[in-house]
Enzyme design. Structure first.
Site, PDB file in Angstrom:
ATOM      1  N   LYS A  80      98.251  59.059  50.067  1.00 36.38           N
ATOM      2  CA  LYS A  80      98.694  58.017  51.000  1.00 36.38           C
ATOM      3  C   LYS A  80     100.094  58.363  51.511  1.00 36.38           C
ATOM      4  O   LYS A  80     101.060  58.345  50.758  1.00 36.38           O
ATOM      5  CB  LYS A  80      98.752  56.648  50.305  1.00 36.38           C
ATOM      6  CG  LYS A  80      98.908  55.531  51.324  1.00 36.38           C
ATOM      7  CD  LYS A  80      99.402  54.232  50.723  1.00 36.38           C
ATOM      8  CE  LYS A  80     100.890  54.124  50.678  1.00 36.38           C
ATOM      9  NZ  LYS A  80     101.581  54.167  51.971  1.00 36.38           N
ATOM     10  N   GLU A 118     108.770  60.800  40.835  1.00 35.77           N
ATOM     11  CA  GLU A 118     110.072  61.320  41.271  1.00 35.77           C
ATOM     12  C   GLU A 118     110.745  60.167  41.986  1.00 35.77           C
ATOM     13  O   GLU A 118     110.307  59.748  43.056  1.00 35.77           O
ATOM     14  CB  GLU A 118     109.870  62.545  42.161  1.00 35.77           C
ATOM     15  CG  GLU A 118     111.136  63.371  42.308  1.00 35.77           C
ATOM     16  CD  GLU A 118     111.883  63.057  43.589  1.00 35.77           C
ATOM     17  OE1 GLU A 118     112.774  62.167  43.538  1.00 35.77           O
ATOM     18  OE2 GLU A 118     111.573  63.673  44.607  1.00 35.77           O
ATOM     19  N   CYS A 166     116.621  61.712  47.940  1.00 36.67           N
ATOM     20  CA  CYS A 166     116.775  61.170  46.585  1.00 36.67           C
ATOM     21  C   CYS A 166     117.919  61.878  45.870  1.00 36.67           C
ATOM     22  O   CYS A 166     118.599  61.287  45.044  1.00 36.67           O
ATOM     23  CB  CYS A 166     115.511  61.383  45.764  1.00 36.67           C
ATOM     24  SG  CYS A 166     114.026  60.974  46.634  1.00 36.67           S
ATOM     25  N   GLU A 205     120.981  52.730  44.826  1.00 35.61           N
ATOM     26  CA  GLU A 205     120.769  53.800  45.800  1.00 35.61           C
ATOM     27  C   GLU A 205     120.819  53.224  47.217  1.00 35.61           C
ATOM     28  O   GLU A 205     120.013  52.369  47.568  1.00 35.61           O
ATOM     29  CB  GLU A 205     119.396  54.426  45.523  1.00 35.61           C
ATOM     30  CG  GLU A 205     119.134  55.676  46.285  1.00 35.61           C
ATOM     31  CD  GLU A 205     117.785  56.295  45.933  1.00 35.61           C
ATOM     32  OE1 GLU A 205     116.834  55.537  45.625  1.00 35.61           O
ATOM     33  OE2 GLU A 205     117.669  57.526  45.983  1.00 35.61           O
TER      34      GLU A 205
HETATM   35  P1  ADP Z   1     111.251  52.685  50.261  1.00 37.13           P
HETATM   36  O1  ADP Z   1     111.587  51.429  49.500  1.00 37.13           O
HETATM   37  O2  ADP Z   1     112.378  53.615  50.349  1.00 37.13           O
HETATM   38  O3  ADP Z   1     110.514  52.459  51.549  1.00 37.13           O
HETATM   39  P2  ADP Z   1     109.002  52.995  48.605  1.00 37.13           P
HETATM   40  O4  ADP Z   1     109.179  53.422  47.211  1.00 37.13           O
HETATM   41  O5  ADP Z   1     108.745  51.561  48.899  1.00 37.13           O
HETATM   42  O6  ADP Z   1     110.251  53.494  49.381  1.00 37.13           O
HETATM   43  O7  ADP Z   1     107.851  53.816  49.327  1.00 37.13           O
HETATM   44  C1  ADP Z   1     107.383  55.081  48.952  1.00 37.13           C
HETATM   45  C2  ADP Z   1     105.875  55.100  49.037  1.00 37.13           C
HETATM   46  O8  ADP Z   1     105.368  54.155  48.111  1.00 37.13           O
HETATM   47  C3  ADP Z   1     105.280  54.703  50.381  1.00 37.13           C
HETATM   48  O9  ADP Z   1     104.135  55.499  50.625  1.00 37.13           O
HETATM   49  C4  ADP Z   1     104.906  53.259  50.166  1.00 37.13           C
HETATM   50  O10 ADP Z   1     103.877  52.815  51.009  1.00 37.13           O
HETATM   51  C5  ADP Z   1     104.447  53.301  48.735  1.00 37.13           C
HETATM   52  N1  ADP Z   1     104.459  51.992  48.042  1.00 37.13           N
HETATM   53  C6  ADP Z   1     105.286  50.950  48.254  1.00 37.13           C
HETATM   54  N2  ADP Z   1     104.979  49.926  47.427  1.00 37.13           N
HETATM   55  C7  ADP Z   1     103.933  50.333  46.663  1.00 37.13           C
HETATM   56  C8  ADP Z   1     103.176  49.742  45.605  1.00 37.13           C
HETATM   57  N3  ADP Z   1     103.409  48.516  45.179  1.00 37.13           N
HETATM   58  N4  ADP Z   1     102.194  50.474  45.037  1.00 37.13           N
HETATM   59  C9  ADP Z   1     101.949  51.743  45.453  1.00 37.13           C
HETATM   60  N5  ADP Z   1     102.620  52.337  46.447  1.00 37.13           N
HETATM   61  C10 ADP Z   1     103.610  51.667  47.048  1.00 37.13           C
END
Ligand code: ADP
Length: 505
Positions: free
Chosen positions: A199, A273, A307, A408
Site C-alpha cells: 500500500k 522503520e 526519518c 519529529e
Molecule cells: P505521516 O503521519 O507522516 O503521514 P504515517 O505513518 O501516517 O505518516 O503514514 C505512513 C503510511 O502508513 C501511509 O501509507 C499511511 O497510509 C499508512 N497508515 C496510516 N495509518 C495507518 C494505520 N492505522 N494502519 C496501517 N497503515 C497506516
C-alpha cells in the site's frame, strides 16, 4: 532565503504551465488498484485525488481501497504464491529483479518527474531516488544467491537449516521517498520468494503504480499487488489480516505502534522503520565551512522529510558562532520554489496537512521562547502561495524537554544547542525516544569513534549524512523501529527458519 519569483523560471504562470505539461507527459491512465496483474477499481467504486503539492492541482484520481479490496489482493497473492512463485528458483527470481532494475533505469527520468510532481521533492532528489530504487533490486538479486542454508552433523543425526518465504507479506509505504521505500521492501520480499500486497501512501501513489505498469510483463501476475487508499481504511486491514504472515512498515512511530498492535492478533512478524530526531554532534576541531555543508544537507535534504534527518544540532561553543553564521547564510541562500526547476534547492512539503504540522511546532517553539535564527515564517512569494512551502528554519534557545525538540517535526527545521561539557551534551543527545540515526563532525578519529559509539542509534555518519549503501544495515534503536533494511539481514526478515533433523540410527 533567495526569492524565487524574481526569476522568470519561477513565476506563478511558468510554474503552473511547467507542471501541467509535465503531468500530461508522465501521469499514466493506469491509476487503479493493481491486483493479480489487472487494473481494477475499488469494490466501492470510490476514488480520491492525489495532488501536486507545488501547485495544489489534481494529478490523478486513484481508488479508495478498503478491507474488501485488501482481501481480494491477498487472495490473488496467495493464489500466485501457491501456483507459481513458491516453485521459482533463486536464479529465476534474480532474473526478475534485475529486469525490474533495468526498467527503472530505462525510465528513470520519467519516474523522477512523476515523483517530483506527486511528492514535491526536487528533480535532483527524485533522480537520486530512482538510482536507489534500481540499486535495491540489483543488490537483492545478488544477495539472494548467498542464502544457501546450513547443515549440521552431530552424534547420530544429520541436520539442515533452511529459510522459507512467508508466502504473502504486507508492506506499507510512506510518502517521503515513495518509490525508493517501495523498492526497499519489494526487492528483499520478492528475492526471498514472497508475494506482496503493498500500500503506497495516499499522498504519493503514482510512481509505484507506474512502476507496476512498466514491469507488468516481467513480474508474474499476483506477485506484487498494489492497493491504494488511506491508512485506516486500507493499511489497517492489511496489518490485521490473517492471510498476511509478515508486515513491513515505514512511517510514523504512532502508526508503527498501531500496526504492531494489529499484527499481534495473528502473531504476525513485523519490521518497522519509524521516526527519528537525530543528533548532529560538532566537535571543537571541526572546520566550520565543511560542517555547515554537512549540517545543511543533513536537515534540508528532501525538505527535511527524512526519518534520518539531522534535526538537533549540538555544536561546540568554540566553533558555534562560525558554524551558526554559516548556517544562517546557507538557509537564507536556498532557493525555495518549483521542484521541477533545476535551480531550486528546496521544494514544497508533501501536503498542506504536513505544512500545518510543521507550523504548529514552530508556533509552539515560539511560545516556548525559541529564537528564530532563520526562517520560521512561510516564504513571502506569490508564486508559491498555492503550494505547500516552508522556509528553511533554524531555532535556538529551546529547552531540550520542549515538544518541538522531543518530537519529529519532519520539516526543514533545525534546533540548535551549544555545548562545552561532552558528557552533559551526550546525555541530551540521547534524551529522546528515538534512535534512528546520528552523526558526528570532527577531524579527530578518536572523537569520531567515541561519539559514534556513544550515540544510541542504529546508523551513524561521520562527516557526512544521508548516504546509505546496500550492505550497511539500516534501522532504529529505541522507538525508531525493529529490524534492519538494506542488507543481507533483511532477507532474514522475509523468511522463516526451519530446521530438519534426520535420525541416523
Ligand atoms: P505521516 O503521519 O507522516 O503521514 P504515517 O505513518 O501516517 O505518516 O503514514 C505512513 C503510511 O502508513 C501511509 O501509507 C499511511 O497510509 C499508512 N497508515 C496510516 N495509518 C495507518 C494505520 N492505522 N494502519 C496501517 N497503515 C497506516
Amino acid at each position: 532565503m533567495a526569492s524565487s519569483s524574481d526569476s522568470d523560471s519561477q513565476s506563478k504562470e511558468t510554474i503552473l504551465s511547467r507542471h501541467r505539461t509535465a503531468a500530461e507527459e508522465v501521469v499514466s491512465d493506469h491509476t487503479q488498484l493493481y491486483i493479480g496483474g489487472e487494473w481494477q477499481d475499488a469494490a466501492s467504486g470510490e476514488t480520491f485525488d492525489t495532488l501536486d503539492p507545488t501547485t495544489g492541482e489534481v494529478l490523478a484520481s486513484v481508488p479508495r481501497g478498503r478491507a474488501e479490496d485488501v482481501d481480494r489482493a491477498i487472495e490473488a497473492a496467495w493464489d500466485t504464491y501457491e501456483r507459481e512463485w513458491s516453485e521459482t528458483t533463486t536464479s529465476e527470481r534474480q532474473a526478475v529483479l534485475l529486469e525490474i532494475a533495468d526498467r527503472v533505469e530505462a525510465h528513470s527520468e520519467e519516474l523522477a518527474k512523476l515523483e517530483t510532481l506527486d511528492n514535491g521533492k526536487t528533480l535532483m532528489e527524485a533522480r537520486i531516488d530512482m538510482n536507489t530504487t534500481a540499486e535495491q533490486f540489483r543488490y537483492f538479486a545478488g544477495v539472494v544467491e548467498s542464502d544457501r542454508g546450513q547443515t549440521e552433523d552431530g552424534d547420530g543425526y544429520h541436520g539442515k537449516v533452511i529459510h522459507e518465504p512467508y508466502g504473502v507479506v504486507g508492506q506499507i509505504i510512506p510518502w517521503n521517498f515513495p518509490l525508493a521505500m517501495a523498492s526497499w521492501k519489494l526487492a528483499p520480499a520478492l528475492a526471498a520468494g514472497n508475494c506482496s500486497v503493498i500500500k503506497p501512501a495516499e499522498q504519493t501513489p503514482l510512481s509505484l503504480l507506474r512502476l507496476m505498469e512498466l514491469v507488468d510483463d516481467v513480474v508474474p501476475d499476483g506477485v506484487v499487488n498494489v492497493v491504494t487508499g488511506y491508512g485506516e481504511e486500507a493499511g489497517a486491514p492489511l496489518s490485521k489480516h490473517e492471510g498476511v504472515r509478515k508486515i513491513a512498515f515505514t512511517g510514523s512511530t504512532v502508526v508503527g505502534k498501531q500496526i504492531m498492535r494489529n499484527a499481534a492478533d495473528n502473531v504476525t512478524d513485523v519490521t518497522l522503520e519509524l521516526g527519528g530526531k537525530s543528533p548532529i554532534v560538532v566537535h571543537e576541531d571541526a572546520d566550520p565551512q565543511a560542517a555547515v555543508e554537512t549540517i545543511a544537507f543533513a536537515i534540508f535534504a528532501n525538505t527535511g522529510e527524512c526519518c534520518e534527518a539531522g534535526s538537533r544540532l549540538f555544536v561546540h561553543e568554540d566553533v558555534a558562532d562560525d558554524v551558526l553564521e554559516g548556517l544562517i547564510g546557507a538557509a537564507e541562500g536556498m532557493t525555495v520554489g518549483d521542484p521541477l526547476d533545476e535551480a531550486t534547492d528546496l521544494g514544497p512539503k508533501v501536503s498542506h496537512e504536513q505544512v500545518e504540522r510543521t507550523t504548529n511546532y514552530l508556533e509552539s517553539a515560539r511560545e516556548g521562547g525559541a529564537e528564530f535564527l532563520a526562517g520560521g515564517e512561510p516564504p513571502e512569494d506569490e508564486a508559491l502561495e498555492d503550494g505547500c512551502f516552508v522556509a528553511p528554519t533554524l531555532v535556538e534557545g529551546l529547552d531540550h524537554e520542549h515538544e518541538a525538540v522531543q518530537e519529529e517535526i519532519f520539516g526543514p527545521v533545525l534546533e540548535v544547542f551549544r555545548w562545552e561539557d561532552y558528557d552533559e551534551m551526550m546525555t541530551l543527545a540521547n534524551d529522546v525516544d528515538y534512535g534512528l540515526a546520528g552523526g558526528v563532525i570532527t577531524n579527530d578519529i578518536e572523537k569520531a569513534d567515541r561519539t559514534a559509539h556513544d550515540i544510541e542509534a542504529g546508523y551513524i555518519w561521520v562527516n557526512t549524512w544521508h548516504e546509505m549503501s546496500p550492505g550497511l544495515p539500516y534501522g532504529g534503536y529505541k522507538q525508531s523501529g525493529i529490524g534492519r533494511e538494506l542488507s543481507v539481514d533483511t532477507l532474514d526478515h522475509y523468511t522463516q527458519t526451519k530446521s530438519i533433523k534426520y535420525g541416523l540410527h
